[in-house]
Write a protein that holds these residues in place. Sequence first.
Motif, short mmCIF file in Angstrom:
data_model
loop_
_atom_site.label_atom_id
_atom_site.label_comp_id
_atom_site.label_asym_id
_atom_site.label_seq_id
_atom_site.Cartn_x
_atom_site.Cartn_y
_atom_site.Cartn_z
N ALA A 120 0.09 82.92 -17.96
CA ALA A 120 0.94 82.22 -17.00
C ALA A 120 0.94 80.73 -17.28
CB ALA A 120 0.43 82.48 -15.59
N PRO A 121 2.07 80.05 -17.06
CA PRO A 121 2.07 78.58 -17.14
C PRO A 121 1.15 77.99 -16.08
CG PRO A 121 4.31 79.48 -17.01
CD PRO A 121 3.37 80.61 -16.68
N ASP A 122 0.65 76.81 -16.35
CA ASP A 122 -0.19 76.12 -15.36
C ASP A 122 0.62 75.87 -14.09
OD1 ASP A 122 -2.34 76.06 -17.08
OD2 ASP A 122 -1.85 74.08 -17.88
N ALA A 123 -0.06 75.95 -12.96
CA ALA A 123 0.62 75.74 -11.69
C ALA A 123 -0.38 75.36 -10.62
CB ALA A 123 1.37 77.00 -11.26
N PRO A 124 0.04 74.49 -9.67
CA PRO A 124 -0.81 74.24 -8.50
C PRO A 124 -0.85 75.48 -7.62
CG PRO A 124 1.34 73.20 -8.24
CD PRO A 124 1.30 73.74 -9.64
N ARG A 125 -1.82 75.54 -6.73
CA ARG A 125 -1.94 76.66 -5.83
C ARG A 125 -0.81 76.63 -4.79
NH1 ARG A 125 -3.21 80.67 -7.12
NH2 ARG A 125 -3.73 81.36 -5.02
N THR A 220 -2.23 94.47 -7.82
CA THR A 220 -2.71 93.62 -6.73
C THR A 220 -2.88 92.19 -7.23
OG1 THR A 220 -5.05 94.04 -7.22
CG2 THR A 220 -3.93 95.58 -5.72
N SER A 221 -2.85 91.26 -6.29
CA SER A 221 -3.04 89.85 -6.63
C SER A 221 -3.71 89.14 -5.47
CB SER A 221 -1.69 89.20 -6.95
OG SER A 221 -1.86 87.87 -7.43
N ARG A 222 -4.51 88.15 -5.77
CA ARG A 222 -5.32 87.46 -4.77
C ARG A 222 -4.46 86.89 -3.65
NH1 ARG A 222 -7.69 84.68 -8.16
NH2 ARG A 222 -6.55 82.70 -7.98
N ASP A 223 -4.78 87.24 -2.41
CA ASP A 223 -4.08 86.77 -1.21
C ASP A 223 -2.60 87.18 -1.21
OD1 ASP A 223 -6.39 85.52 -0.20
OD2 ASP A 223 -5.98 83.70 -1.36
N GLY A 224 -2.24 88.14 -2.05
CA GLY A 224 -0.86 88.63 -2.07
C GLY A 224 0.11 87.75 -2.83
N TRP A 225 -0.36 86.64 -3.41
CA TRP A 225 0.54 85.70 -4.09
C TRP A 225 0.79 86.11 -5.54
CZ3 TRP A 225 3.46 82.43 -1.62
CH2 TRP A 225 3.03 81.84 -0.42
N TRP A 226 2.04 86.02 -5.97
CA TRP A 226 2.45 86.26 -7.34
C TRP A 226 3.26 85.08 -7.84
CZ3 TRP A 226 1.23 90.79 -9.99
CH2 TRP A 226 0.65 91.80 -9.21
N MET A 227 3.00 84.66 -9.09
CA MET A 227 3.83 83.63 -9.69
C MET A 227 5.03 84.30 -10.36
SD MET A 227 3.11 80.81 -12.69
CE MET A 227 1.59 80.26 -11.95
N MET A 228 6.21 83.90 -9.98
CA MET A 228 7.43 84.52 -10.48
C MET A 228 8.33 83.46 -11.09
SD MET A 228 10.21 86.80 -8.38
CE MET A 228 11.64 87.48 -9.21
N GLU A 229 8.95 83.80 -12.22
CA GLU A 229 9.96 82.92 -12.79
C GLU A 229 11.21 83.70 -13.12
OE1 GLU A 229 8.63 81.10 -16.44
OE2 GLU A 229 9.02 82.91 -17.63
N THR A 230 12.34 83.04 -13.00
CA THR A 230 13.62 83.61 -13.42
C THR A 230 14.32 82.55 -14.26
OG1 THR A 230 15.72 84.54 -12.66
CG2 THR A 230 14.66 82.94 -11.21
N ASP A 231 14.73 82.93 -15.47
CA ASP A 231 15.20 81.98 -16.47
C ASP A 231 16.55 82.46 -17.02
OD1 ASP A 231 15.39 79.97 -18.33
OD2 ASP A 231 13.63 80.56 -19.50
N LEU A 232 17.57 81.65 -16.83
CA LEU A 232 18.92 82.00 -17.30
C LEU A 232 18.98 81.99 -18.82
CD1 LEU A 232 21.96 82.46 -16.65
CD2 LEU A 232 22.21 79.96 -16.71
N SER A 233 19.50 83.07 -19.39
CA SER A 233 19.73 83.15 -20.84
C SER A 233 21.15 82.74 -21.19
CB SER A 233 19.47 84.57 -21.36
OG SER A 233 18.15 84.98 -21.09
#
Length: 265
Positions: A120-125, A220-233
């Motif tokens: 995953a790319p770096d990200a703040p919480r 499953t993911s901690r506290d229910g949070w998922w990092m999601m990205e959508t990128d136009l091609s």
Amino acid sequence: MSDLTFGEILKSAEETPEGLRFAVTENWKQGRTAYGGFTAGLLLAAARQALPDLPPLRSVLVNFTGPVTSAPTMTTRILRQGRNVVTVQVEAFCEDTLCAQSTFSFGQAQESHISHDLPAPDAPRPDDVEDFLPPNIPLPINFFKNFDAKLIEGHRPFTGADRGYIRAWVRHRDEAVRQTPEGLMSLADVLPPAVFSKARKLGPNSSMNWICNFLSEDLTSRDGWWMMETDLSVARDGYSSQVMRMWNADGELVIDGMQSVVIFV
């Protein structure tokens, strides 16, 4: 009918001679149809209820063939059952009209010496970034209030940005479905189409199809949070193609997908 959570809709499914029927309450609407991720989650729920001994989910192809304007009835059948992979088709009918069709591939884990990942790319919480929809912006679509979303990077819809890209933390508000395959399926389409970041005016859209590869048995993911990205091609002639990915809170890629979207702007 009063609003229901996703978990309540799954529990209240009605068995009919034609198949499993699910309610569609107003809080899951997106214009005249149900939110696409909601429909996909119901399709998966129908498959898993009809065939409870399926191995882990590996791949999904959904075609949104028409608007889900009323309670859909799901019919399920096995297309092929091999030694390792089971292929299942589920069709959703609204008043005898096909409104969605899906093909699910379920498979046992295989031994392999090959291992490759996309961290995953770096990200703040999530607590350190602002809401995807600021408080002064009215909710544009009903279904979005069922989720929490925090903007990490990219641009909100209809801002005329140079790039069609959104990265955000997302999760269900309904804790009962956060650790279920159906819950993750219904969450994985929550962000607006990436092309809308480039749009300069409001307008509708309609998803045509959606392909998701599930890369882990642990959904499953901690506290229910998922990092999601959508990128136009690419976007041209009123259609767009986008890549969609979801990482868990520990940075493991769990869903890798692609979607085709009709745009009316």
